[in-house]
Design a protein around this motif. Structure first.
Motif, PDB file in Angstrom:
ATOM      1  N   CYS A 222       0.868  -1.171   0.000  1.00  0.00           N
ATOM      2  CA  CYS A 222       0.000   0.000   0.000  1.00  0.00           C
ATOM      3  C   CYS A 222       0.909   1.227   0.000  1.00  0.00           C
ATOM      4  O   CYS A 222       1.995   1.194   0.585  1.00  0.00           O
ATOM      5  CB  CYS A 222      -0.874   0.040   1.253  1.00  0.00           C
ATOM      6  SG  CYS A 222      -1.973  -1.362   1.440  1.00  0.00           S
TER       7      CYS A 222
ATOM      8  N   PHE B   7     -11.497 -13.206   2.217  1.00  0.00           N
ATOM      9  CA  PHE B   7     -11.505 -11.746   2.135  1.00  0.00           C
ATOM     10  C   PHE B   7     -10.101 -11.147   2.256  1.00  0.00           C
ATOM     11  O   PHE B   7      -9.840 -10.322   3.128  1.00  0.00           O
ATOM     12  CB  PHE B   7     -12.401 -11.164   3.243  1.00  0.00           C
ATOM     13  CG  PHE B   7     -13.784 -11.714   3.258  1.00  0.00           C
ATOM     14  CD1 PHE B   7     -14.728 -11.323   2.313  1.00  0.00           C
ATOM     15  CD2 PHE B   7     -14.161 -12.636   4.219  1.00  0.00           C
ATOM     16  CE1 PHE B   7     -16.008 -11.837   2.323  1.00  0.00           C
ATOM     17  CE2 PHE B   7     -15.453 -13.162   4.248  1.00  0.00           C
ATOM     18  CZ  PHE B   7     -16.378 -12.761   3.291  1.00  0.00           C
TER      19      PHE B   7
ATOM     20  N   ASN C   8      -8.643  -8.911   0.600  1.00  0.00           N
ATOM     21  CA  ASN C   8      -8.623  -7.455   0.428  1.00  0.00           C
ATOM     22  C   ASN C   8      -8.967  -6.709   1.710  1.00  0.00           C
ATOM     23  O   ASN C   8      -8.646  -5.527   1.846  1.00  0.00           O
ATOM     24  CB  ASN C   8      -9.556  -7.020  -0.702  1.00  0.00           C
ATOM     25  CG  ASN C   8      -8.939  -7.269  -2.059  1.00  0.00           C
ATOM     26  OD1 ASN C   8      -7.728  -7.467  -2.166  1.00  0.00           O
ATOM     27  ND2 ASN C   8      -9.761  -7.266  -3.081  1.00  0.00           N
ATOM     28  N   MET C   9      -9.613  -7.389   2.655  1.00  0.00           N
ATOM     29  CA  MET C   9      -9.961  -6.772   3.929  1.00  0.00           C
ATOM     30  C   MET C   9      -8.692  -6.286   4.645  1.00  0.00           C
ATOM     31  O   MET C   9      -8.672  -5.207   5.234  1.00  0.00           O
ATOM     32  CB  MET C   9     -10.715  -7.785   4.794  1.00  0.00           C
ATOM     33  CG  MET C   9     -11.002  -7.332   6.200  1.00  0.00           C
ATOM     34  SD  MET C   9     -11.832  -8.604   7.155  1.00  0.00           S
ATOM     35  CE  MET C   9     -10.488  -9.747   7.441  1.00  0.00           C
TER      36      MET C   9
ATOM     37  N   LYS D 167      -5.747  -5.463   3.244  1.00  0.00           N
ATOM     38  CA  LYS D 167      -5.197  -4.331   2.494  1.00  0.00           C
ATOM     39  C   LYS D 167      -6.004  -3.063   2.740  1.00  0.00           C
ATOM     40  O   LYS D 167      -5.436  -1.983   2.937  1.00  0.00           O
ATOM     41  CB  LYS D 167      -5.149  -4.655   1.006  1.00  0.00           C
ATOM     42  CG  LYS D 167      -4.450  -3.581   0.180  1.00  0.00           C
ATOM     43  CD  LYS D 167      -4.380  -3.977  -1.279  1.00  0.00           C
ATOM     44  CE  LYS D 167      -3.592  -3.035  -2.123  1.00  0.00           C
ATOM     45  NZ  LYS D 167      -3.866  -1.630  -1.978  1.00  0.00           N
ATOM     46  N   LYS D 168      -7.318  -3.177   2.769  1.00  0.00           N
ATOM     47  CA  LYS D 168      -8.178  -2.014   3.008  1.00  0.00           C
ATOM     48  C   LYS D 168      -7.901  -1.397   4.380  1.00  0.00           C
ATOM     49  O   LYS D 168      -7.941  -0.178   4.534  1.00  0.00           O
ATOM     50  CB  LYS D 168      -9.656  -2.393   2.887  1.00  0.00           C
ATOM     51  CG  LYS D 168     -10.101  -2.580   1.466  1.00  0.00           C
ATOM     52  CD  LYS D 168     -11.570  -2.954   1.395  1.00  0.00           C
ATOM     53  CE  LYS D 168     -11.974  -3.236  -0.032  1.00  0.00           C
ATOM     54  NZ  LYS D 168     -13.372  -3.639  -0.131  1.00  0.00           N
ATOM     55  N   GLN D 169      -7.609  -2.244   5.361  1.00  0.00           N
ATOM     56  CA  GLN D 169      -7.306  -1.731   6.696  1.00  0.00           C
ATOM     57  C   GLN D 169      -6.007  -0.923   6.679  1.00  0.00           C
ATOM     58  O   GLN D 169      -5.930   0.154   7.268  1.00  0.00           O
ATOM     59  CB  GLN D 169      -7.200  -2.873   7.707  1.00  0.00           C
ATOM     60  CG  GLN D 169      -7.024  -2.392   9.135  1.00  0.00           C
ATOM     61  CD  GLN D 169      -8.200  -1.576   9.626  1.00  0.00           C
ATOM     62  OE1 GLN D 169      -9.348  -1.985   9.522  1.00  0.00           O
ATOM     63  NE2 GLN D 169      -7.930  -0.395  10.135  1.00  0.00           N
TER      64      GLN D 169
ATOM     65  N   ASP E 277      -4.692   0.576   4.059  1.00  0.00           N
ATOM     66  CA  ASP E 277      -4.986   1.800   3.308  1.00  0.00           C
ATOM     67  C   ASP E 277      -5.652   2.840   4.209  1.00  0.00           C
ATOM     68  O   ASP E 277      -5.332   4.030   4.150  1.00  0.00           O
ATOM     69  CB  ASP E 277      -5.899   1.503   2.112  1.00  0.00           C
ATOM     70  CG  ASP E 277      -5.174   0.881   0.934  1.00  0.00           C
ATOM     71  OD1 ASP E 277      -3.942   1.097   0.792  1.00  0.00           O
ATOM     72  OD2 ASP E 277      -5.832   0.170   0.148  1.00  0.00           O
ATOM     73  N   LYS E 278      -6.566   2.392   5.059  1.00  0.00           N
ATOM     74  CA  LYS E 278      -7.251   3.285   5.993  1.00  0.00           C
ATOM     75  C   LYS E 278      -6.261   3.905   6.974  1.00  0.00           C
ATOM     76  O   LYS E 278      -6.304   5.105   7.246  1.00  0.00           O
ATOM     77  CB  LYS E 278      -8.333   2.497   6.745  1.00  0.00           C
ATOM     78  CG  LYS E 278      -9.343   3.364   7.464  1.00  0.00           C
ATOM     79  CD  LYS E 278     -10.361   2.565   8.246  1.00  0.00           C
ATOM     80  CE  LYS E 278     -11.104   1.569   7.394  1.00  0.00           C
ATOM     81  NZ  LYS E 278     -12.112   0.805   8.159  1.00  0.00           N
ATOM     82  N   TRP E 279      -5.345   3.080   7.517  1.00  0.00           N
ATOM     83  CA  TRP E 279      -4.331   3.605   8.437  1.00  0.00           C
ATOM     84  C   TRP E 279      -3.455   4.641   7.740  1.00  0.00           C
ATOM     85  O   TRP E 279      -3.122   5.670   8.322  1.00  0.00           O
ATOM     86  CB  TRP E 279      -3.465   2.484   8.983  1.00  0.00           C
ATOM     87  CG  TRP E 279      -4.151   1.547   9.919  1.00  0.00           C
ATOM     88  CD1 TRP E 279      -5.268   1.788  10.685  1.00  0.00           C
ATOM     89  CD2 TRP E 279      -3.768   0.210  10.204  1.00  0.00           C
ATOM     90  NE1 TRP E 279      -5.597   0.679  11.412  1.00  0.00           N
ATOM     91  CE2 TRP E 279      -4.694  -0.305  11.136  1.00  0.00           C
ATOM     92  CE3 TRP E 279      -2.737  -0.602   9.757  1.00  0.00           C
ATOM     93  CZ2 TRP E 279      -4.604  -1.598  11.634  1.00  0.00           C
ATOM     94  CZ3 TRP E 279      -2.656  -1.884  10.259  1.00  0.00           C
ATOM     95  CH2 TRP E 279      -3.587  -2.379  11.187  1.00  0.00           C
TER      96      TRP E 279
END
Length: 142
Positions: free
Chosen positions: A5, A120, A122-123, A125-127, A129-131
């Motif tokens: 990321c 899941f 991508n879950m 990676k999404k976390q 990205d959020k951080w």
């Protein structure tokens, strides 16, 4: 499971790296982070261990190497998983820095987390990205 990321922060590289080392930035960028407790080794150096305490869980961080302001590499252990994260800081110009996080989940312990990782991926990676978005916001407000 490996993924990368990245995000660009509108601050100089040295400033972004300084914030990265600051536990206050963790409070701002990672939901439910409470504090960090140094456990062993020379703080901030390879081999040092710290406990990262969140509202619902703890992580043990072991620094693999700290070459800030260019790179920080550490292992994170939780009862359900182990991962490494290599954070790289690249100056794009005098006032903008690319922050790249390379994540490698090396172990999942338990049926549920293994299932989540398979179904899941991508879950995770999404976390991250959020951080990174929250960290960017924190840095740019300073």
């Amino acid at each position: 499971m490996k993924f990368t990321c990245s995000i660009n922060v509108k601050k100089p590289k040295l400033e972004v790296a300084k914030h990265f080392e600051d536990p206050e930035a963790l409070k701002q960028s990672q939901k439910d982070f409470l504090r960090m407790e140094h456990l062993s080794g020379n703080q901030g150096e390879a081999g040092a261990k710290s406990k990262l305490i969140y509202k619902k869980f703890d992580l043990i961080e072991t620094i693999i190497h700290n070459k800030l302001p260019d790179e920080f590499y550490a292992k994170y252990e939780h009862k359900s998983m182990t991962n490494t994260m290599r954070s790289k800081f690249t100056a794009l110009n005098d006032n903008e820095t690319a922050l790249t996080a390379e994540i490698d989940y090396t172990e999942f312990k338990g049926f549920f987390i293994k299932l989540m990782a398979k179904l899941f991926p991508n879950m995770f990676k999404k976390q991250v990205d959020k951080w990174l978005l929250r960290f960017k916001s924190f840095c740019e407000k300073q």
